[in-house]
Design a protein around this motif. Structure first.
Motif: not given
Length: 79
Positions: A11-20, A45-54
């Motif tokens: 839930g926290v990760a989803t909120v941060f993804l939406l805010i970013a 989708l772009v932000v999620a794809a960029a953060l996933t490898p981290l």
């Protein structure tokens, strides 16, 4: 107990993804003077794809090269 922790982290990760994504969308919109064709959904989708490898690195101890790089940049900029 583990399910509660996992659900909270998701839930926290989803909120941060939406805010970013919203912040990046706003910046693109302002810089392009409201003529941007980039949609908010695409940015998610772009932000999620960029953060996933981290997230695959596991823990902060695996970020040693970033610490060294930022330390060198700070040394260079402190003149």
């Amino acid at each position: 107990m583990s399910f509660c922790i996992d659900a909270t982290l998701f839930g926290v990760a989803t909120v941060f993804l939406l805010i970013a994504s919203q912040q990046i969308h706003t910046i693109i919109d302002v810089l392009s003077e409201h003529r941007s064709d980039v949609s908010f959904c695409t940015l998610i989708l772009v932000v999620a794809a960029a953060l996933t490898p981290l997230t695959w690195l596991g823990s902060p101890k695996n970020f040693w090269y970033l610490i060294l790089t930022f330390w060198m940049i700070n040394l260079d900029g402190s003149d």
